[in-house]
Write a protein that holds these residues in place. Sequence first.
Motif, PDB file in Angstrom:
ATOM      1  N   UNK A  74       0.846  -1.192   0.000  1.00 18.89           N
ATOM      2  CA  UNK A  74       0.000   0.000   0.000  1.00 18.89           C
ATOM      3  C   UNK A  74       0.879   1.238   0.000  1.00 18.89           C
ATOM      4  N   UNK A  75       0.434   2.318  -0.631  1.00 18.56           N
ATOM      5  CA  UNK A  75       1.237   3.547  -0.609  1.00 18.56           C
ATOM      6  C   UNK A  75       1.311   4.121   0.796  1.00 18.56           C
ATOM      7  N   UNK A  76       2.460   4.655   1.134  1.00 20.60           N
ATOM      8  CA  UNK A  76       2.655   5.242   2.461  1.00 20.60           C
ATOM      9  C   UNK A  76       1.842   6.514   2.592  1.00 20.60           C
ATOM     10  N   UNK A  77       1.301   6.732   3.787  1.00 18.56           N
ATOM     11  CA  UNK A  77       0.542   7.951   4.059  1.00 18.56           C
ATOM     12  C   UNK A  77       1.516   9.002   4.553  1.00 18.56           C
ATOM     13  N   UNK A  78       1.920   9.892   3.679  1.00 18.21           N
ATOM     14  CA  UNK A  78       2.877  10.927   4.068  1.00 18.21           C
ATOM     15  C   UNK A  78       4.201  10.296   4.481  1.00 18.21           C
ATOM     16  N   UNK A  79       4.805  10.839   5.529  1.00 18.33           N
ATOM     17  CA  UNK A  79       6.069  10.312   6.016  1.00 18.33           C
ATOM     18  C   UNK A  79       5.889   9.382   7.204  1.00 18.33           C
ATOM     19  N   UNK A  80       4.661   8.973   7.472  1.00 18.55           N
ATOM     20  CA  UNK A  80       4.411   8.159   8.667  1.00 18.55           C
ATOM     21  C   UNK A  80       5.061   6.792   8.582  1.00 18.55           C
ATOM     22  N   UNK A  81       5.202   6.228   7.408  1.00 16.95           N
ATOM     23  CA  UNK A  81       5.815   4.902   7.280  1.00 16.95           C
ATOM     24  C   UNK A  81       7.286   4.956   7.713  1.00 16.95           C
ATOM     25  N   UNK A  82       7.991   6.003   7.309  1.00 17.88           N
ATOM     26  CA  UNK A  82       9.397   6.150   7.698  1.00 17.88           C
ATOM     27  C   UNK A  82       9.549   6.369   9.195  1.00 17.88           C
ATOM     28  N   UNK A  83       8.672   7.167   9.759  1.00 13.60           N
ATOM     29  CA  UNK A  83       8.712   7.425  11.199  1.00 13.60           C
ATOM     30  C   UNK A  83       8.404   6.132  11.955  1.00 13.60           C
ATOM     31  N   UNK A  84       7.399   5.389  11.493  1.00 13.84           N
ATOM     32  CA  UNK A  84       7.039   4.120  12.138  1.00 13.84           C
ATOM     33  C   UNK A  84       8.192   3.133  12.048  1.00 13.84           C
ATOM     34  N   UNK A  85       8.852   3.091  10.904  1.00 15.25           N
ATOM     35  CA  UNK A  85       9.988   2.179  10.727  1.00 15.25           C
ATOM     36  C   UNK A  85      11.123   2.548  11.674  1.00 15.25           C
ATOM     37  N   UNK A  86      11.415   3.845  11.780  1.00 14.47           N
ATOM     38  CA  UNK A  86      12.470   4.309  12.682  1.00 14.47           C
ATOM     39  C   UNK A  86      12.094   4.044  14.142  1.00 14.47           C
ATOM     40  N   UNK A  87      10.861   4.344  14.511  1.00 15.62           N
ATOM     41  CA  UNK A  87      10.424   4.186  15.899  1.00 15.62           C
ATOM     42  C   UNK A  87      10.416   2.731  16.333  1.00 15.62           C
ATOM     43  N   UNK A  88      10.159   1.824  15.417  1.00 11.99           N
ATOM     44  CA  UNK A  88      10.093   0.414  15.796  1.00 11.99           C
ATOM     45  C   UNK A  88      11.413  -0.313  15.535  1.00 11.99           C
ATOM     46  N   UNK A  89      12.456   0.422  15.168  1.00 13.04           N
ATOM     47  CA  UNK A  89      13.756  -0.202  14.934  1.00 13.04           C
ATOM     48  C   UNK A  89      14.360  -0.679  16.253  1.00 13.04           C
ATOM     49  N   UNK A  90      15.254  -1.636  16.149  1.00 15.60           N
ATOM     50  CA  UNK A  90      15.897  -2.192  17.340  1.00 15.60           C
ATOM     51  C   UNK A  90      16.660  -1.113  18.117  1.00 15.60           C
ATOM     52  N   UNK A  91      17.465  -0.254  17.456  1.00 14.23           N
ATOM     53  CA  UNK A  91      18.167   0.778  18.235  1.00 14.23           C
ATOM     54  C   UNK A  91      17.211   1.712  18.982  1.00 14.23           C
ATOM     55  N   UNK A  92      16.098   2.084  18.368  1.00 12.73           N
ATOM     56  CA  UNK A  92      15.133   2.966  19.037  1.00 12.73           C
ATOM     57  C   UNK A  92      14.514   2.264  20.233  1.00 12.73           C
ATOM     58  N   UNK A  93      14.172   1.004  20.080  1.00 10.98           N
ATOM     59  CA  UNK A  93      13.565   0.249  21.188  1.00 10.98           C
ATOM     60  C   UNK A  93      14.568   0.044  22.328  1.00 10.98           C
ATOM     61  N   UNK A  94      15.831  -0.221  21.977  1.00  5.41           N
ATOM     62  CA  UNK A  94      16.856  -0.378  23.016  1.00  5.41           C
ATOM     63  C   UNK A  94      17.043   0.945  23.759  1.00  5.41           C
ATOM     64  N   UNK A  95      17.102   2.049  23.024  1.00  6.66           N
ATOM     65  CA  UNK A  95      17.274   3.363  23.656  1.00  6.66           C
ATOM     66  C   UNK A  95      16.107   3.669  24.592  1.00  6.66           C
ATOM     67  N   UNK A  96      14.897   3.425  24.138  1.00  7.23           N
ATOM     68  CA  UNK A  96      13.727   3.684  24.977  1.00  7.23           C
ATOM     69  C   UNK A  96      13.735   2.779  26.205  1.00  7.23           C
ATOM     70  N   UNK A  97      14.134   1.530  26.035  1.00 10.34           N
ATOM     71  CA  UNK A  97      14.192   0.598  27.166  1.00 10.34           C
ATOM     72  C   UNK A  97      15.219   1.037  28.205  1.00 10.34           C
ATOM     73  N   UNK A  98      16.383   1.475  27.743  1.00  8.66           N
ATOM     74  CA  UNK A  98      17.429   1.932  28.667  1.00  8.66           C
ATOM     75  C   UNK A  98      16.975   3.193  29.397  1.00  8.66           C
TER      76      UNK A  98
END
Length: 184
Positions: free
Chosen positions: A122-146
């Motif tokens: 499906x086509x991405x809605x604006x830039x939300x797909x990129x933000x979602x991909x970044x937010x759910x990345x392993x480095x982002x999750x590790x940073x939030x967990x720490x």
Amino acid sequence: MNVGLINGLPGHPLFVHGAVVLVPLTALALVVCALWSSAARRLNWLLPGMGLVPLVLVVLATEAGEWLEERVQESALVEEHAELGPGLTPWAITLFVLTVAVWLLGRVGPRREGEHSGEADRPAEGGTAGVARLASSVPARVAVSVIALVVAVGAVIQVYRIGDSGAKATWQDSFSTSRSGDGR
């Protein structure tokens, strides 16, 4: 709004007891949800709610404590407690912000899983797909967990320090270690 008195009694102890229970409970829930996103999805909106209630209680306890401080006998212990008390507010604010962030990350997780099942065509809605991909990345999750772990531990330590000073201010030299009354 006067939070100093509730039903004719000082409101400070009521708000404090709520905060003393809910700040550590929220800290624990935050860490669990930061480490396991499925827990954040299961708790859903309850997680940010768990962050908001202690924040409100901390603010109310601080307000009621300032009111009470003006009405109790001055002492070094009361002064120490009064100086430590407001120091919990930044921790409570940060706990709330992190509960919202972890809740949002938990909501992004299912969308990422959907990308692997072919829904990514499906086509991405604006830039939300990129933000979602970044937010759910392993480095982002590790940073939030720490960050969640550090804030959770700091908030619990601050609750302990403030509570200990408040207990000393209230109870130091105001009771006897021996029984009183009928001479048992």
